[in-house]
Design an enzyme around this catalytic site. Sequence first.
Site, short mmCIF file in Angstrom:
data_model
loop_
_atom_site.label_atom_id
_atom_site.label_comp_id
_atom_site.label_asym_id
_atom_site.label_seq_id
_atom_site.Cartn_x
_atom_site.Cartn_y
_atom_site.Cartn_z
N ARG B 57 0.81 -1.21 0.00
CA ARG B 57 0.00 0.00 0.00
C ARG B 57 0.85 1.27 0.00
O ARG B 57 0.59 2.19 -0.76
CB ARG B 57 -0.93 0.03 1.22
CG ARG B 57 -2.14 -0.85 1.11
CD ARG B 57 -2.79 -0.99 2.46
NE ARG B 57 -1.78 -1.34 3.47
CZ ARG B 57 -1.26 -2.55 3.59
NH1 ARG B 57 -1.66 -3.52 2.83
NH2 ARG B 57 -0.34 -2.79 4.49
N LYS B 86 25.45 -5.51 -3.52
CA LYS B 86 26.90 -5.49 -3.81
C LYS B 86 27.66 -4.86 -2.64
O LYS B 86 28.85 -4.58 -2.76
CB LYS B 86 27.16 -4.66 -5.08
CG LYS B 86 26.56 -5.25 -6.33
CD LYS B 86 26.92 -4.36 -7.51
CE LYS B 86 26.04 -4.65 -8.71
NZ LYS B 86 26.08 -3.55 -9.69
N ARG B 107 11.90 3.47 2.73
CA ARG B 107 11.52 2.51 3.78
C ARG B 107 12.72 1.60 4.01
O ARG B 107 13.35 1.12 3.08
CB ARG B 107 10.32 1.66 3.35
CG ARG B 107 10.09 0.49 4.31
CD ARG B 107 8.82 -0.24 4.07
NE ARG B 107 7.69 0.56 4.52
CZ ARG B 107 6.47 0.04 4.68
NH1 ARG B 107 6.25 -1.24 4.43
NH2 ARG B 107 5.48 0.80 5.08
N HIS B 135 6.25 6.07 11.06
CA HIS B 135 5.60 5.91 9.75
C HIS B 135 4.60 7.07 9.64
O HIS B 135 3.38 6.87 9.69
CB HIS B 135 4.92 4.54 9.71
CG HIS B 135 4.44 4.14 8.35
ND1 HIS B 135 4.64 4.88 7.22
CD2 HIS B 135 3.76 3.03 7.95
CE1 HIS B 135 4.11 4.27 6.20
NE2 HIS B 135 3.57 3.15 6.60
#
Lengths: 154, 307
Positions: B57, B86, B107, B135
């Site tokens: 979402r 890497k 995030r 958040h």
Amino acid sequence: MKAPKELKVKPIKNGTVIDHIKANKALSVLRILGLPSQETAVTIAMNVQSSQMGSKDIVKIEGREIAPKELDKIALIAPKATINIIRDYEIVDKGQVSLLDEINNILKCQNPNCITNTQEPVITRFHITRKGQVTLRCYYCERIMYEDEIESQL
Amino acid sequence: MVLSQKDIISIKDFSKKDIIETLKLAEKMEPIARSREKCDVLSGKILGALFYEPSTRTRLSFEAAMQRLGGGVIGFAEAGVSSATKGENINDTVRIVAEYTDALVIRHDMEGTARYVAGLVDIPVINAGDGAGQHPTQTLLDLYTMQRLLGEIDELHVALVGDLKYGRTVHSLAYALAKFDVKMSFVAPKELQMPDEILHDLSSLGINVNETDDIHDVLNYADVLYVTRIQKERFPDPQEYSKIKGAYLINAKLLENSHAIVMHPLPRVDEISHDVDNTPYGKYFEQAFYGVPVRMALLKSLINNKI
């Protein structure tokens, strides 16, 4: 009647006297300073009466003037400590430790999942959220660090 | 609208005024988000979406938000397809992507990552979730949902239900609600009640909260039931878990005499029965949609507040 013999603490010639340390925190202050060591003479008074604080600790260190970074650390556990720099038996500098609003690059965040505990090129930053019994908040992960956690790192 | 900050990292950085302004702008964005109107205010602008952790979402609603405003999105949806495999660190990756883009949304599973990134680049950074940390765009869309569906946030009685100890959404929401004149109830088993640290912060802000372990205590009064999942791994004893889970199951029968709307940050597992989905109570899908106009409002304010 004979007066009880009093053990006099000799004044120091050169060095630092740290007064007004929160009672029972003298050993933590010494740990911050990397003491005791073989070369340095140290005198400690613990839990002595204080008109200002009720009880306090005092530390006298012969032959060493403590550095600003060490003062910042001492402020975290003894925010009211006063510092006297002694040269040739005279106090040449007198001051109080001051707790900065932000503590940088001294402590490690206790949150293992904090970005500061990775390989990233970042220094730790904490903001003071409570003075007196110092409480810090990590600038990055916002985790709170309490006095006992702070002390265990110094 | 001009936000007082360059970045969106934590809801604690928002003043009440910033929140109100963001929600106001989100409302203006809604017809565009629903494709009823067109807008190209961010035409030629690019959002860098750095999702080191999977998200459905949040990532898709950011992409939708950017595209609805005429902008484009580049980035990755998991660390496995980035140079992180890497061994490239975040510092190097974000400095490079910032050269290609006008704003970053990130995030990551490490807490504090977004704040760290915001200090590395000059362009705006939006936190789309940092581990168990913050958040903020979820919190703003939660507030928008309440305002949009119930008229005003002030005077509401909001009951936070479920896992209040570990759930980051409820922590941020509690802090945000504390800026308004609301009543809050914390409904959770004793083991999963709101952490003392947050209760202490709320009480120092003068907020009175009602703590209970019985959802029936709030059913008749609450305007919002904000439900979060109780996770099995929090309970060493499976029987104890089953018992507790059953006590917090929201179904249509339980809601019969309630006037509350039911919200959930999603994904849900089985804490809200499917028989609630099509009732007037169930608002969680609508809530998920509101993520788009809210993120549009933020992107517009951060990238182009002159228009």
